[in-house]
Design a protein around this motif. Structure first.
Motif, PDB file in Angstrom:
ATOM      1  N   ASN A  12     -23.001  -5.152 -12.403  1.00 56.65           N
ATOM      2  CA  ASN A  12     -21.832  -6.013 -12.630  1.00 56.65           C
ATOM      3  C   ASN A  12     -21.605  -6.270 -14.124  1.00 56.65           C
ATOM      4  OD1 ASN A  12     -21.335  -6.202  -9.901  1.00 56.65           O
ATOM      5  ND2 ASN A  12     -22.794  -7.891  -9.663  1.00 56.65           N
ATOM      6  N   ALA A  13     -22.642  -5.978 -14.941  1.00 54.87           N
ATOM      7  CA  ALA A  13     -22.477  -6.164 -16.387  1.00 54.87           C
ATOM      8  C   ALA A  13     -21.647  -5.028 -16.989  1.00 54.87           C
ATOM      9  CB  ALA A  13     -23.842  -6.247 -17.063  1.00 54.87           C
ATOM     10  N   LEU A  14     -21.516  -3.910 -16.258  1.00 62.36           N
ATOM     11  CA  LEU A  14     -20.709  -2.792 -16.752  1.00 62.36           C
ATOM     12  C   LEU A  14     -19.225  -3.075 -16.525  1.00 62.36           C
ATOM     13  CD1 LEU A  14     -22.592   0.310 -15.224  1.00 62.36           C
ATOM     14  CD2 LEU A  14     -22.782  -0.585 -17.549  1.00 62.36           C
ATOM     15  N   SER A  15     -18.374  -2.464 -17.330  1.00 66.77           N
ATOM     16  CA  SER A  15     -16.930  -2.575 -17.041  1.00 66.77           C
ATOM     17  C   SER A  15     -16.664  -1.793 -15.756  1.00 66.77           C
ATOM     18  CB  SER A  15     -16.107  -1.989 -18.192  1.00 66.77           C
ATOM     19  OG  SER A  15     -16.239  -0.575 -18.164  1.00 66.77           O
ATOM     20  N   ASP A  16     -15.545  -2.087 -15.108  1.00 66.45           N
ATOM     21  CA  ASP A  16     -15.216  -1.371 -13.867  1.00 66.45           C
ATOM     22  C   ASP A  16     -15.140   0.135 -14.120  1.00 66.45           C
ATOM     23  OD1 ASP A  16     -15.152  -3.754 -12.601  1.00 66.45           O
ATOM     24  OD2 ASP A  16     -12.985  -3.800 -12.233  1.00 66.45           O
ATOM     25  N   ASP A  17     -14.512   0.516 -15.237  1.00 66.78           N
ATOM     26  CA  ASP A  17     -14.369   1.948 -15.527  1.00 66.78           C
ATOM     27  C   ASP A  17     -15.721   2.613 -15.758  1.00 66.78           C
ATOM     28  OD1 ASP A  17     -11.703   1.843 -15.206  1.00 66.78           O
ATOM     29  OD2 ASP A  17     -11.204   1.808 -17.348  1.00 66.78           O
ATOM     30  N   ALA A  18     -16.590   1.919 -16.499  1.00 72.00           N
ATOM     31  CA  ALA A  18     -17.909   2.513 -16.799  1.00 72.00           C
ATOM     32  C   ALA A  18     -18.699   2.682 -15.507  1.00 72.00           C
ATOM     33  CB  ALA A  18     -18.664   1.618 -17.778  1.00 72.00           C
ATOM     34  N   PHE A  19     -18.625   1.668 -14.621  1.00 69.23           N
ATOM     35  CA  PHE A  19     -19.350   1.770 -13.346  1.00 69.23           C
ATOM     36  C   PHE A  19     -18.798   2.932 -12.517  1.00 69.23           C
ATOM     37  CE2 PHE A  19     -19.545   0.619  -8.789  1.00 69.23           C
ATOM     38  CZ  PHE A  19     -20.920   0.751  -8.632  1.00 69.23           C
ATOM     39  N   ARG A  20     -17.462   3.009 -12.477  1.00 68.49           N
ATOM     40  CA  ARG A  20     -16.836   4.079 -11.691  1.00 68.49           C
ATOM     41  C   ARG A  20     -17.292   5.457 -12.188  1.00 68.49           C
ATOM     42  NH1 ARG A  20     -12.418   4.067  -8.488  1.00 68.49           N
ATOM     43  NH2 ARG A  20     -11.540   2.091  -9.178  1.00 68.49           N
ATOM     44  N   LEU A  21     -17.297   5.625 -13.497  1.00 67.64           N
ATOM     45  CA  LEU A  21     -17.672   6.938 -14.042  1.00 67.64           C
ATOM     46  C   LEU A  21     -19.145   7.269 -13.775  1.00 67.64           C
ATOM     47  CD1 LEU A  21     -15.692   7.141 -17.379  1.00 67.64           C
ATOM     48  CD2 LEU A  21     -15.354   8.439 -15.266  1.00 67.64           C
ATOM     49  N   ARG A  22     -19.997   6.243 -13.881  1.00 72.56           N
ATOM     50  CA  ARG A  22     -21.438   6.474 -13.613  1.00 72.56           C
ATOM     51  C   ARG A  22     -21.637   6.981 -12.198  1.00 72.56           C
ATOM     52  NH1 ARG A  22     -25.215   2.993 -16.298  1.00 72.56           N
ATOM     53  NH2 ARG A  22     -26.677   3.166 -14.576  1.00 72.56           N
ATOM     54  N   PHE A  23     -21.008   6.287 -11.244  1.00 71.94           N
ATOM     55  CA  PHE A  23     -21.234   6.659  -9.836  1.00 71.94           C
ATOM     56  C   PHE A  23     -20.578   8.009  -9.550  1.00 71.94           C
ATOM     57  CE2 PHE A  23     -20.635   5.498  -5.091  1.00 71.94           C
ATOM     58  CZ  PHE A  23     -21.898   5.979  -4.784  1.00 71.94           C
ATOM     59  N   SER A  74     -20.632  -6.976  -7.103  1.00 75.11           N
ATOM     60  CA  SER A  74     -19.550  -7.935  -6.842  1.00 75.11           C
ATOM     61  C   SER A  74     -18.520  -7.235  -5.947  1.00 75.11           C
ATOM     62  CB  SER A  74     -18.883  -8.338  -8.160  1.00 75.11           C
ATOM     63  OG  SER A  74     -18.306  -7.177  -8.733  1.00 75.11           O
ATOM     64  N   ILE A  75     -17.607  -8.026  -5.353  1.00 77.00           N
ATOM     65  CA  ILE A  75     -16.617  -7.416  -4.450  1.00 77.00           C
ATOM     66  C   ILE A  75     -15.764  -6.350  -5.174  1.00 77.00           C
ATOM     67  CG2 ILE A  75     -14.544  -7.910  -3.088  1.00 77.00           C
ATOM     68  CD1 ILE A  75     -16.894  -8.735  -1.484  1.00 77.00           C
ATOM     69  N   PRO A  76     -15.262  -6.588  -6.388  1.00 79.32           N
ATOM     70  CA  PRO A  76     -14.478  -5.518  -7.037  1.00 79.32           C
ATOM     71  C   PRO A  76     -15.303  -4.233  -7.231  1.00 79.32           C
ATOM     72  CG  PRO A  76     -14.168  -7.604  -8.183  1.00 79.32           C
ATOM     73  CD  PRO A  76     -15.235  -7.843  -7.182  1.00 79.32           C
ATOM     74  N   LYS A  77     -16.591  -4.387  -7.559  1.00 78.61           N
ATOM     75  CA  LYS A  77     -17.426  -3.192  -7.760  1.00 78.61           C
ATOM     76  C   LYS A  77     -17.714  -2.513  -6.406  1.00 78.61           C
ATOM     77  CE  LYS A  77     -18.764  -3.266 -12.321  1.00 78.61           C
ATOM     78  NZ  LYS A  77     -17.939  -4.328 -12.841  1.00 78.61           N
ATOM     79  N   LEU A  78     -17.841  -3.334  -5.365  1.00 80.13           N
ATOM     80  CA  LEU A  78     -18.049  -2.747  -4.025  1.00 80.13           C
ATOM     81  C   LEU A  78     -16.858  -1.880  -3.633  1.00 80.13           C
ATOM     82  CD1 LEU A  78     -19.466  -5.523  -1.660  1.00 80.13           C
ATOM     83  CD2 LEU A  78     -20.441  -3.280  -2.093  1.00 80.13           C
ATOM     84  N   ILE A  80     -14.888  -0.319  -5.687  1.00 83.63           N
ATOM     85  CA  ILE A  80     -14.964   0.906  -6.500  1.00 83.63           C
ATOM     86  C   ILE A  80     -16.003   1.863  -5.889  1.00 83.63           C
ATOM     87  CG2 ILE A  80     -15.671   1.841  -8.749  1.00 83.63           C
ATOM     88  CD1 ILE A  80     -14.505  -0.747  -9.987  1.00 83.63           C
ATOM     89  N   TYR A  81     -17.131   1.316  -5.485  1.00 86.57           N
ATOM     90  CA  TYR A  81     -18.197   2.137  -4.870  1.00 86.57           C
ATOM     91  C   TYR A  81     -17.629   2.901  -3.674  1.00 86.57           C
ATOM     92  CZ  TYR A  81     -22.793   2.995  -2.618  1.00 86.57           C
ATOM     93  OH  TYR A  81     -23.904   3.566  -2.029  1.00 86.57           O
ATOM     94  N   ASP A  82     -16.890   2.173  -2.817  1.00 85.14           N
ATOM     95  CA  ASP A  82     -16.287   2.811  -1.632  1.00 85.14           C
ATOM     96  C   ASP A  82     -15.242   3.845  -2.036  1.00 85.14           C
ATOM     97  OD1 ASP A  82     -17.719   1.639   0.298  1.00 85.14           O
ATOM     98  OD2 ASP A  82     -16.171   0.259   1.004  1.00 85.14           O
ATOM     99  N   GLU A  83     -14.431   3.491  -3.047  1.00 86.32           N
ATOM    100  CA  GLU A  83     -13.381   4.430  -3.483  1.00 86.32           C
ATOM    101  C   GLU A  83     -13.991   5.733  -3.982  1.00 86.32           C
ATOM    102  OE1 GLU A  83      -9.937   1.181  -4.811  1.00 86.32           O
ATOM    103  OE2 GLU A  83     -11.178   2.114  -6.346  1.00 86.32           O
ATOM    104  N   GLU A  84     -15.131   5.637  -4.655  1.00 85.05           N
ATOM    105  CA  GLU A  84     -15.760   6.872  -5.169  1.00 85.05           C
ATOM    106  C   GLU A  84     -16.371   7.698  -4.037  1.00 85.05           C
ATOM    107  OE1 GLU A  84     -15.362   8.221  -8.180  1.00 85.05           O
ATOM    108  OE2 GLU A  84     -13.946   6.561  -8.353  1.00 85.05           O
ATOM    109  N   LEU A  85     -16.888   7.030  -3.013  1.00 79.53           N
ATOM    110  CA  LEU A  85     -17.375   7.783  -1.841  1.00 79.53           C
ATOM    111  C   LEU A  85     -16.200   8.532  -1.202  1.00 79.53           C
ATOM    112  CD1 LEU A  85     -19.829   5.306  -0.063  1.00 79.53           C
ATOM    113  CD2 LEU A  85     -20.437   7.286  -1.427  1.00 79.53           C
ATOM    114  N   THR A 301      -8.604  -9.541   1.508  1.00 81.11           N
ATOM    115  CA  THR A 301      -9.614 -10.071   2.430  1.00 81.11           C
ATOM    116  C   THR A 301     -10.993  -9.992   1.788  1.00 81.11           C
ATOM    117  OG1 THR A 301      -8.234  -9.178   4.194  1.00 81.11           O
ATOM    118  CG2 THR A 301     -10.388  -9.956   4.841  1.00 81.11           C
ATOM    119  N   ALA A 302     -11.275  -8.867   1.117  1.00 80.57           N
ATOM    120  CA  ALA A 302     -12.572  -8.709   0.433  1.00 80.57           C
ATOM    121  C   ALA A 302     -12.725  -9.779  -0.637  1.00 80.57           C
ATOM    122  CB  ALA A 302     -12.664  -7.313  -0.178  1.00 80.57           C
ATOM    123  N   ARG A 303     -11.645 -10.028  -1.380  1.00 82.40           N
ATOM    124  CA  ARG A 303     -11.704 -11.035  -2.442  1.00 82.40           C
ATOM    125  C   ARG A 303     -12.011 -12.411  -1.846  1.00 82.40           C
ATOM    126  NH1 ARG A 303      -7.088  -9.751  -5.349  1.00 82.40           N
ATOM    127  NH2 ARG A 303      -8.329  -8.046  -6.135  1.00 82.40           N
TER     128      ARG A 303
END
Ligand SMILES: Cc1cc2nc3c(=O)[nH]c(=O)nc-3n(C[C@H](O)[C@H](O)[C@H](O)COP(=O)(O)OP(=O)(O)OC[C@H]3O[C@@H](n4cnc5c(N)ncnc54)[C@H](O)[C@@H]3O)c2cc1C
Length: 389
Positions: A12-23, A74-78, A80-85, A301-303
């Motif tokens: 959660n300390a990463l920006s959304d974009d950085a997390f998305r790219l890592r995964f 966090s919910i926003p990162k969750l 993103i995790y699903d979107e990348e799957l 709903t997730a939020r």
């Protein structure tokens, strides 16, 4: 208490974009081909190997807290995790341990129970199935009759469960049993864990209309289970099983399956050269707009869940909207496919798509996790204040 061998970094300390790219880059390098849009739902040994790979690389249990070995997203990162799957076209695989039991133990289990069960669940040494439904207790689950009688420091279980998904692959089961018939029916239910190798447990796979043996009947004949395996208090199983209902319905209401079906529909339109024809374009526009609405509802709903609310009405609407959209999209695919619809996997341009399997996956989605009719009953009472059906 830390139940894992190590604690993951704070994503959660990463920006959304950085997390998305890592995964994304990890999935691109490491996701095996047969996990991307597999011809059949991943299960058994192969599913465990895939989840174990995620575990070994720190990508397992995205919603679990970090102190229990999860990613603590966090919910926003969750989302993103699903979107990348989805982007990697990894289809949904049922893991009842991670999605249902783990969060229940984290919330309501004892420290001893968490220490015993969470790590083998994460590293896939143990694999769980859910034993709730019975032949006469599905929508009306509180009518369940499988009995558990106290005998010293054990319970003895007798009865029958049905539709237990992947029970033949499971090493363990979490089940609801009746420990009392005296109070109202929701009160005498207990949530208990059992090892599937316990004498007296008999598993009989059921072949479904798609020819798959995903779910099973499970018979319990004088099955002795330690009383220490009860989660929460004896008689409180209804509340224990309900404690995660919000997350479960959010998970089932995710637009992920619809998105996979829409990608397939788009590939078919391109391969047939009809993307710009009015009939296809109308269907595509209609389904795209509906999908957009489902995605917005999912995010909202997730939020709300992330803020600690339980948005009951939105969860029911999401379950209906998402699963019925999935069905409509797969119906449009089959109609477009004509005679190819019955064959199985067919190449459409560069994509290989099993329309029949997607169609079959969509059929039960309006039944499990609370059928569309039951969700509409809930909405008619709660939102529209209509009398009982
Ligand atoms: C693919 C799949 C996987 C499953 N996996 C599991 C699992 O792992 N573990 C487990 O325990 N269970 C599992 N289930 C069972 C699932 O929870 C039940 O199928 C579901 O709760 C419906 O119960 P039922 O099948 O007994 O249908 P019923 O409750 O008998 O319903 C039959 C029909 O009547 C309608 N109906 C029922 N009551 C009402 C009402 N009051 N008003 C209006 N309509 C009504 C229903 O909507 C449905 O259309 C699974 C089911 C499926 C399809």
């Amino acid at each position: 208490m830390n139940t894992s061998t190590h604690m993951h970094e704070d994503f959660n300390a990463l920006s959304d974009d950085a997390f998305r790219l890592r995964f994304r880059s990890w999935l691109e390098k490491n996701c095996p081909d047969d996990v991307r849009r597999p011809a059949h739902r991943l299960r058994g040994k192969r599913a465990r190997e895939w989840f174990r790979l995620l575990y070994e690389n720190g990508w397992r249990a995205p919603a679990w807290p970090r102190e229990h070995g999860g990613m603590g997203l966090s919910i926003p990162k969750l989302i993103i995790y699903d979107e990348e799957l989805d982007r990697a076209q990894i289809s949904r695989t049922v893991d009842m341990g991670e999605s249902h039991l783990g969060p229940t133990l984290i919330k309501l289990g004892t420290e001893e129970q968490r220490r015993r069960y969470l790590l083998p669940m994460l590293n896939c040494e143990e694999w769980w199935c859910q034993g709730y439904s019975e032949p006469n207790a599905g929508s009306d689950l509180a009518s369940l009759k499988t009995r558990a009688e106290a005998d010293g420091d054990h319970f003895v279980i007798n009865g029958q469960k049905i539709w237990s998904s992947f029970a033949a692959d499971a090493t363990h089961v979490f089940l609801l049993v009746r420990t009392s018939t005296e109070a109202i029916k929701q009160k005498g239910i207990t949530f208990i864990l059992a090892d599937m190798s316990t004498p007296g447990i008999i598993v009989k796979p059921i072949i479904n209309i798609a020819g798959e043996d995903d779910f099973c009947e499970v018979f319990y004949d004088n099955v002795r289970v330690p009383a220490a395996n009860v989660i929460g208090r004896v008689g409180d199983g209804w509340a224990v099983s309900r404690s995660l209902l919000g997350m479960e319905r959010l998970y089932i209401g995710s637009p992920r399956n619809s998105q996979i079906a829409m990608q397939a529909l788009q590939a078919m339109g391109k391969a047939l050269g009809i993307s710009d024809e009015s009939q296809f374009a109308d269907t595509w526009a209609e389904l795209s707009l509906e999908l957009h609405a489902v995605q917005c509802l999912y995010r909202e709903t997730a939020r709300a869940l992330g803020e600690g609310k339980v948005p009951e009405n939105e969860l029911s609407m999401l379950k209906i909207a998402s699963t019925e959209h999935f069905q409509r999209t797969t119906e449009a695919m089959l109609e477009l496919a004509g005679e190819y619809g019955a064959i199985g996997t067919v190449p459409w341009g560069r994509d290989r798509i099993d329309m029949r399997q997607l169609y079959m996956l969509a059929r039960p989605a309006t039944i499990y996790g609370g059928s569309s009719e039951i969700q509409r009953n809930i909405l008619s009472k709660r939102l529209l204040a209509l009398p009982n059906a």
